[in-house]
Design a protein around this motif. Structure first.
Motif, PDB file in Angstrom:
ATOM      1  N   VAL A  18       0.819  -1.221   0.000  1.00 24.57           N
ATOM      2  CA  VAL A  18       0.000   0.000   0.000  1.00 24.57           C
ATOM      3  C   VAL A  18       0.851   1.268   0.000  1.00 24.57           C
ATOM      4  CG1 VAL A  18      -2.018  -1.110   1.052  1.00 24.57           C
ATOM      5  CG2 VAL A  18      -0.353   0.041   2.524  1.00 24.57           C
ATOM      6  N   GLY A  19       2.165   1.121  -0.160  1.00 22.81           N
ATOM      7  CA  GLY A  19       2.991   2.319  -0.350  1.00 22.81           C
ATOM      8  C   GLY A  19       3.787   2.773   0.855  1.00 22.81           C
ATOM      9  N   VAL A  20       3.871   1.936   1.895  1.00 22.17           N
ATOM     10  CA  VAL A  20       4.675   2.283   3.070  1.00 22.17           C
ATOM     11  C   VAL A  20       6.162   2.088   2.737  1.00 22.17           C
ATOM     12  CG1 VAL A  20       5.222   1.509   5.435  1.00 22.17           C
ATOM     13  CG2 VAL A  20       2.845   1.770   4.709  1.00 22.17           C
ATOM     14  N   GLN A  21       7.011   2.985   3.253  1.00 18.30           N
ATOM     15  CA  GLN A  21       8.453   2.890   2.980  1.00 18.30           C
ATOM     16  C   GLN A  21       9.262   2.395   4.166  1.00 18.30           C
ATOM     17  OE1 GLN A  21       8.160   7.192   1.380  1.00 18.30           O
ATOM     18  NE2 GLN A  21      10.305   6.599   1.218  1.00 18.30           N
ATOM     19  N   TYR A  22       8.861   2.813   5.364  1.00 20.78           N
ATOM     20  CA  TYR A  22       9.649   2.529   6.570  1.00 20.78           C
ATOM     21  C   TYR A  22       8.782   1.784   7.589  1.00 20.78           C
ATOM     22  CZ  TYR A  22      12.044   6.833   4.922  1.00 20.78           C
ATOM     23  OH  TYR A  22      12.679   7.804   4.186  1.00 20.78           O
ATOM     24  N   ALA A  23       9.433   1.068   8.507  1.00 24.28           N
ATOM     25  CA  ALA A  23       8.695   0.474   9.621  1.00 24.28           C
ATOM     26  C   ALA A  23       9.468   0.705  10.918  1.00 24.28           C
ATOM     27  CB  ALA A  23       8.506  -1.019   9.400  1.00 24.28           C
ATOM     28  N   ILE A  24       8.780   1.225  11.913  1.00 30.71           N
ATOM     29  CA  ILE A  24       9.375   1.344  13.243  1.00 30.71           C
ATOM     30  C   ILE A  24       9.338  -0.052  13.869  1.00 30.71           C
ATOM     31  CG2 ILE A  24       9.149   2.381  15.540  1.00 30.71           C
ATOM     32  CD1 ILE A  24       7.663   4.746  14.184  1.00 30.71           C
ATOM     33  N   VAL A  25      10.473  -0.506  14.340  1.00 30.24           N
ATOM     34  CA  VAL A  25      10.577  -1.859  14.890  1.00 30.24           C
ATOM     35  C   VAL A  25      11.245  -1.768  16.260  1.00 30.24           C
ATOM     36  CG1 VAL A  25      11.619  -4.138  14.555  1.00 30.24           C
ATOM     37  CG2 VAL A  25      10.745  -2.893  12.582  1.00 30.24           C
ATOM     38  N   GLY A  26      10.683  -2.484  17.231  1.00 33.01           N
ATOM     39  CA  GLY A  26      11.305  -2.521  18.550  1.00 33.01           C
ATOM     40  C   GLY A  26      11.074  -1.276  19.390  1.00 33.01           C
ATOM     41  N   HIS A  27       9.987  -0.543  19.089  1.00 31.56           N
ATOM     42  CA  HIS A  27       9.677   0.616  19.944  1.00 31.56           C
ATOM     43  C   HIS A  27       9.520   0.136  21.384  1.00 31.56           C
ATOM     44  CE1 HIS A  27       7.554   4.001  21.718  1.00 31.56           C
ATOM     45  NE2 HIS A  27       8.048   4.707  20.739  1.00 31.56           N
ATOM     46  N   SER A  28       9.911   0.953  22.340  1.00 27.26           N
ATOM     47  CA  SER A  28       9.888   0.491  23.739  1.00 27.26           C
ATOM     48  C   SER A  28       8.474   0.154  24.202  1.00 27.26           C
ATOM     49  CB  SER A  28      10.513   1.532  24.659  1.00 27.26           C
ATOM     50  OG  SER A  28       9.764   2.718  24.608  1.00 27.26           O
ATOM     51  N   GLU A  29       7.460   0.817  23.611  1.00 28.92           N
ATOM     52  CA  GLU A  29       6.084   0.466  24.007  1.00 28.92           C
ATOM     53  C   GLU A  29       5.738  -0.946  23.520  1.00 28.92           C
ATOM     54  OE1 GLU A  29       4.169   3.992  22.475  1.00 28.92           O
ATOM     55  OE2 GLU A  29       5.204   5.156  24.019  1.00 28.92           O
ATOM     56  N   ARG A  30       6.242  -1.322  22.357  1.00 21.96           N
ATOM     57  CA  ARG A  30       6.053  -2.696  21.874  1.00 21.96           C
ATOM     58  C   ARG A  30       6.833  -3.670  22.769  1.00 21.96           C
ATOM     59  NH1 ARG A  30       1.862  -3.544  19.120  1.00 21.96           N
ATOM     60  NH2 ARG A  30       2.761  -5.626  19.178  1.00 21.96           N
ATOM     61  N   ARG A  31       8.048  -3.289  23.113  1.00 21.22           N
ATOM     62  CA  ARG A  31       8.867  -4.195  23.926  1.00 21.22           C
ATOM     63  C   ARG A  31       8.240  -4.361  25.316  1.00 21.22           C
ATOM     64  NH1 ARG A  31      14.519  -4.728  22.059  1.00 21.22           N
ATOM     65  NH2 ARG A  31      14.986  -3.271  20.393  1.00 21.22           N
ATOM     66  N   GLN A  32       7.769  -3.245  25.902  1.00 20.83           N
ATOM     67  CA  GLN A  32       7.297  -3.306  27.287  1.00 20.83           C
ATOM     68  C   GLN A  32       5.864  -3.806  27.422  1.00 20.83           C
ATOM     69  OE1 GLN A  32       8.143   0.647  28.964  1.00 20.83           O
ATOM     70  NE2 GLN A  32       9.951  -0.278  29.902  1.00 20.83           N
ATOM     71  N   LEU A  33       4.990  -3.420  26.468  1.00 18.16           N
ATOM     72  CA  LEU A  33       3.564  -3.715  26.636  1.00 18.16           C
ATOM     73  C   LEU A  33       3.102  -4.933  25.834  1.00 18.16           C
ATOM     74  CD1 LEU A  33       2.222  -0.043  26.299  1.00 18.16           C
ATOM     75  CD2 LEU A  33       2.678  -1.297  28.403  1.00 18.16           C
ATOM     76  N   TYR A  34       3.819  -5.274  24.770  1.00 22.25           N
ATOM     77  CA  TYR A  34       3.340  -6.323  23.866  1.00 22.25           C
ATOM     78  C   TYR A  34       4.329  -7.469  23.689  1.00 22.25           C
ATOM     79  CZ  TYR A  34      -0.129  -2.794  23.195  1.00 22.25           C
ATOM     80  OH  TYR A  34      -1.109  -1.880  23.450  1.00 22.25           O
ATOM     81  N   GLY A  35       5.296  -7.519  24.568  1.00 22.35           N
ATOM     82  CA  GLY A  35       6.167  -8.689  24.607  1.00 22.35           C
ATOM     83  C   GLY A  35       7.121  -8.826  23.431  1.00 22.35           C
TER      84      GLY A  35
END
Ligand code: PEP
Length: 251
Positions: free
Chosen positions: A87-104
C-alpha cells in the motif's frame, strides 16, 4: 560524508483516518519547501492508506509503527511487511519500547521483524534504549549493544548500512524528561563505534535518530550534536507547529 537528517513522527494510537488525513495535508503544505531533510510520519495501520494517498508526490514518506514477523497466514490481528509495502509504506518502526514493554516484543522478535522488513523491501527504524533503572546502573551502552547485536544478527553489511537506528532512552519517552544533548550524543557515539565491527561504510552511513520528548524548543540543541542525525518524535509530531519547528531545526 555527511548524513542527511531524518525526522520521523510516530503518531501512536492517535488520529483516526479522517483526522490523520487532515494532519498529513497540513504537514504536506507546511513542509513543501524542505529539501534537505528526509521526513516520515507513522499513522495507525487504519489510517495508512489515506495518509499514503495524501502524501503521494510529496517529500514526506510513511512509516508503519510495527510489522508482523510472518508474511501471511493465521496470525489474527497482525499486518505483514509485504502488505504494508503493497500500500505504499516505505519505513517500519521496529522494537519501539512500548512494543517491547507492553506487547512482549523480545529482542528475538525484534530481530525477526527487522528481517521481515528486508524481505518485503521496507526500511527499518530500529529502536533501542535503556530503562531508568538500567541508566541508573550505568548500563545504557550494555543494553543498546545487546539490543543491536540481536536485532541486526544475520543481516549483511549492506543491509545494516540502510537501517535507521533510533536511540530512545525509555525514561525520556512521553515523560517530558529529554536526554541532554551530551547524554544523547555520548550514546550515539557509542552506537556508531559499535557499528565499527562492520566495514567502514556502515558506521558512516547509518543514521542514528534520538527519540524522547523532542520538541521545537529542544530540537536545535540535540540536532546540532555531531552524532545525532535526526529524531523520532512522539507527542510533538501531533502538532503541525511543533513538528515543523523540529524539522526546521534539522535543516
Ligand atoms: C516515541 O514514542 O518514539 C517518542 C519519542 O515519544 P515522545 O516524543 O512523546 O517522548
Amino acid at each position: 560524508m555527511t548524513r542527511r537528517p531524518f525526522i520521523a513522527g510516530n503518531w501512536k494510537m492517535h488520529k483516526a483516518p479522517v483526522e490523520a488525513d487532515a494532519l498529513a495535508e497540513q504537514l504536506k503544505r507546511a513542509l513543501a519547501d524542505v529539501t534537505a531533510v528526509d521526513i516520515a510520519v507513522s499513522p495507525t495501520f487504519l489510517a495508512i492508506p489515506a495518509v499514503v494517498s495524501r502524501l503521494r508526490h510529496s517529500n514526506i514518506g510513511v512509516a508503519s509503527q510495527n510489522v508482523a514477523v510472518e508474511t501471511q497466514g493465521a496470525y489474527t490481528g497482525e499486518v505483514s511487511a509485504e502488505m504494508l509495502k503493497a500500500v505504499g509504506v516505505q519505513y517500519a518502526i521496529v522494537g519501539h519500547s512500548e512494543r517491547r514493554q507492553l506487547y512482549g516484543d523480545t529482542d528475538a522478535v525484534v530481530a525477526r521483524k527487522v528481517q521481515a522488513c528486508f524481505r518485503a523491501g521496507l526500511s527499518p527504524i530500529l529502536c533501542v534504549g535503556e530503562t531508568l533503572p538500567e541508566r541508573e546502573a550505568g548500563q545504557e551502552e550494555l543494553v543498546c549493544a545487546r539490543q543491536l547485536e540481536i536485532a541486526l544478527a544475520g543481516l549483511t553489511a549492506d543491509q545494516v548500512g540502510t537501517v535507521t537506528i533510533a536511540y530512545e532512552p525509555v525514561w525520556a519517552i512521553g515523560t517530558g524528561k529529554v536526554a541532554s544533548p551530551t547524554q544523547a550524543n555520548d550514546v550515539h557515539a557509542f552506537i556508531r563505534s559499535w557499528l565499527g565491527r562492520y566495514p567502514a561504510f556502515v558506521a558512516r552511513s547509518v543514521r542514528i535518530q534520538y527519540g524522547g520528548s523532542v520538541k521545537g524548543s529542544n530540537a536545535a540543541g540535540l540536532l546540532s550534536q555531531p552524532e545525532i542525525d535526526g529524531a523520532l518524535v512522539g507527542g510533538a509530531a501531533l502538532s503541525v507547529e511543533e513538528f515543523v519547528a523540529i524539522i526546521k531545526a534539522a535543516v
